[in-house]
Design an enzyme around this catalytic site. Structure first.
Site, PDB file in Angstrom:
ATOM      1  N   GLU A  45       0.826  -1.211   0.000  1.00 25.67           N
ATOM      2  CA  GLU A  45       0.000   0.000   0.000  1.00 25.67           C
ATOM      3  C   GLU A  45       0.860   1.261   0.000  1.00 25.67           C
ATOM      4  O   GLU A  45       0.527   2.249  -0.655  1.00 25.67           O
ATOM      5  CB  GLU A  45      -0.941   0.008   1.202  1.00 25.67           C
ATOM      6  CG  GLU A  45      -2.089  -0.992   1.097  1.00 25.67           C
ATOM      7  CD  GLU A  45      -2.991  -0.715  -0.103  1.00 25.67           C
ATOM      8  OE1 GLU A  45      -3.138   0.461  -0.485  1.00 25.67           O
ATOM      9  OE2 GLU A  45      -3.530  -1.680  -0.660  1.00 25.67           O
ATOM     10  N   CYS A 201     -13.188   1.652 -15.129  1.00 25.29           N
ATOM     11  CA  CYS A 201     -13.512   3.082 -15.026  1.00 25.29           C
ATOM     12  C   CYS A 201     -12.216   3.876 -15.084  1.00 25.29           C
ATOM     13  O   CYS A 201     -11.849   4.597 -14.165  1.00 25.29           O
ATOM     14  CB  CYS A 201     -14.278   3.351 -13.728  1.00 25.29           C
ATOM     15  SG  CYS A 201     -15.188   4.919 -13.719  1.00 25.29           S
ATOM     16  N   CYS A 208     -17.394   1.944 -20.608  1.00 20.70           N
ATOM     17  CA  CYS A 208     -18.753   2.062 -20.079  1.00 20.70           C
ATOM     18  C   CYS A 208     -19.693   0.985 -20.631  1.00 20.70           C
ATOM     19  O   CYS A 208     -20.655   0.593 -19.968  1.00 20.70           O
ATOM     20  CB  CYS A 208     -19.304   3.453 -20.371  1.00 20.70           C
ATOM     21  SG  CYS A 208     -18.328   4.784 -19.621  1.00 20.70           S
ATOM     22  N   CYS A 211     -19.706  -1.822 -18.251  1.00 18.54           N
ATOM     23  CA  CYS A 211     -19.779  -1.452 -16.830  1.00 18.54           C
ATOM     24  C   CYS A 211     -21.069  -1.964 -16.194  1.00 18.54           C
ATOM     25  O   CYS A 211     -22.155  -1.748 -16.731  1.00 18.54           O
ATOM     26  CB  CYS A 211     -19.686   0.062 -16.675  1.00 18.54           C
ATOM     27  SG  CYS A 211     -19.834   0.604 -14.958  1.00 18.54           S
ATOM     28  N   CYS A 217     -25.297   5.222 -13.772  1.00 14.76           N
ATOM     29  CA  CYS A 217     -24.186   6.184 -13.691  1.00 14.76           C
ATOM     30  C   CYS A 217     -24.629   7.537 -14.252  1.00 14.76           C
ATOM     31  O   CYS A 217     -25.007   7.638 -15.421  1.00 14.76           O
ATOM     32  CB  CYS A 217     -22.978   5.663 -14.468  1.00 14.76           C
ATOM     33  SG  CYS A 217     -21.578   6.808 -14.477  1.00 14.76           S
TER      34      CYS A 217
END
Length: 364
Positions: A45, A201, A208, A211, A217
């Site tokens: 991370e 995304c 899209c 998606c 959206c």
DNA sequence: AAGCCGGGGAA
DNA sequence: TTCCCAGGCTT
């Protein structure tokens, strides 16, 4: 008294659709996913802050080979940690990681304090999102994240206006991120959000058509996915100039000095820098015996996030230094010590090979 | 709230 | 070229 925009889906529906997508299309073979431990998740991370997955993987593998445990990291010299971070940038991450490992070793029995977000955030280098990611991925307990991927996805889904770096916008996004976070399969959900942002995304040309949220959206409905998230207000980059002295001794070693512990290239080893030729000449006069200028290398620019550095390299050969100088080393490119080097410094040193040097007059 | 802090991938 | 990425810290 919530700041949250109206959710586009009930949390349970959002989670179900996202996890279904993740099971088919998510990334399940990243190096920090198996074996999975709080230590490995933590290191990944930190490396992944402002750094893309493809860049991190090789660094992560090298880091884990050298520092397989938190204790090994805590007990290592900082130079060695920075050496393995060379080229990754944002070196405060490495210094903070090292410091946090030492704190965990002394104050938490060598374990990361994954009991709470607040406990993790008390360690240097761990903010709210990184703390949430570590808890979700290493313990499976509920914790929200808000990284660049999540910000981008949520701003589009809800048509959230304004640059996400603004605190008011960030508050809304945190509220949404928390709302959608599930109680179960949190590790998968967190990974899914990051994968979704990184591979579907995407910043430009999001997919899209594929998606699972394209029916709800708002940005897609408006045909304005391109507009979200709004970009950071940009300012022209100032340019600074510097001369970098590449001082070689008769053995072909180059003189390096350690940067101050914090700030730009903090703790890294770098070439002596000067604002002008006269300052360089004065330094050579004061500290060097038998300096001779070598053919110059090409000037070049190194771009940082907030300014541009115009670098003029100046190779110089010499017999030796006058007296001893603290905070410096003779660095042998053919047998490099394990130190952290700034990227352009490493490049310059590798560029000026021992062959180049020995073929110039003034030696041997 | 704004500035500081790297380097590289991608378009 | 330009943008910005699995952000956090300092002022």
């Amino acid at each position: 008294m919530t700041d949250m925009p109206a959710p586009r889906l009930a949390a349970e529906v959002f989670q179900q659709r996202l996890l279904d997508w993740f099971d088919r299309y998510g990334r399940h073979d990243l190096p920090w996913q198996s074996p999975r431990s709080a230590y490995r998740v933590w290191v990944s991370e930190i490396m992944l802050q402002q750094t893309q997955v493809a860049t991190v993987i090789a660094y992560f593998e090298r880091f884990m080979a050298r520092f397989p445990t938190l204790e090994a990291l805590a007990e290592a010299p900082q130079d060695e940690v920075l050496h393995l971070w060379t080229g990754l940038g944002y070196y405060a991450r490495a210094r903070n990681l090292h410091k946090a490992a030492q704190v965990a070793l002394e104050a938490h029995n060598g374990e990361l304090p994954t009991d709470s977000v607040e406990g993790l955030m008390a360690l240097p280098g761990i903010g709210r999102s990184t703390a949430g990611a570590i808890i979700a991925q290493s313990t499976g307990r509920r914790a929200a994240i808000l990284d660049g991927n999540v910000k981008r996805s949520l701003t589009r889904l809800h048509a959230v206006a304004g640059w996400p770096g603004k605190p008011a916008v960030e508050r809304k996004l945190w509220a949404l991120a928390d709302y959608y976070t599930p109680d179960s399969r949190v590790a998968d959900y967190t990974q899914a959000m990051m994968d979704f942002g990184a591979t579907l995304c995407k910043r430009s040309t999001p997919l899209c058509g594929h998606c699972p949220f394209n029916d709800v959206c708002l940005a897609y409905a408006q045909g304005e996915t391109k507009r979200y998230p709004e970009s950071k207000p940009k300012k022209p980059l100032p340019t600074r100039e510097t001369i970098m002295l590449m001082l070689y001794d008769p053995d072909g070693r180059v003189w390096l000095e350690q940067r101050p512990a914090s700030g730009l290239w903090g703790g890294l080893w770098s070439l002596p820098q000067f604002d002008s030729q006269s300052q360089l000449a004065s330094w050579l006069d004061d500290h060097v015996l038998g300096p001779e200028r070598l053919p110059p290398l090409a000037c070049f620019q190194h771009t940082f996030s907030h300014f541009r550095l115009a670098i003029t390299p100046q190779p110089v050969s010499c017999d030796r230094l006058k007296g001893v100088r603290e905070g410096g080393v003779w660095y042998d490119p053919s047998q490099p010590a394990e130190l952290g080097l700034a990227a352009p410094v490493k490049s310059l040193i590798n560029q000026l090979t021992p062959f180049t040097l020995t073929s110039t007059p003034g030696h041997a």
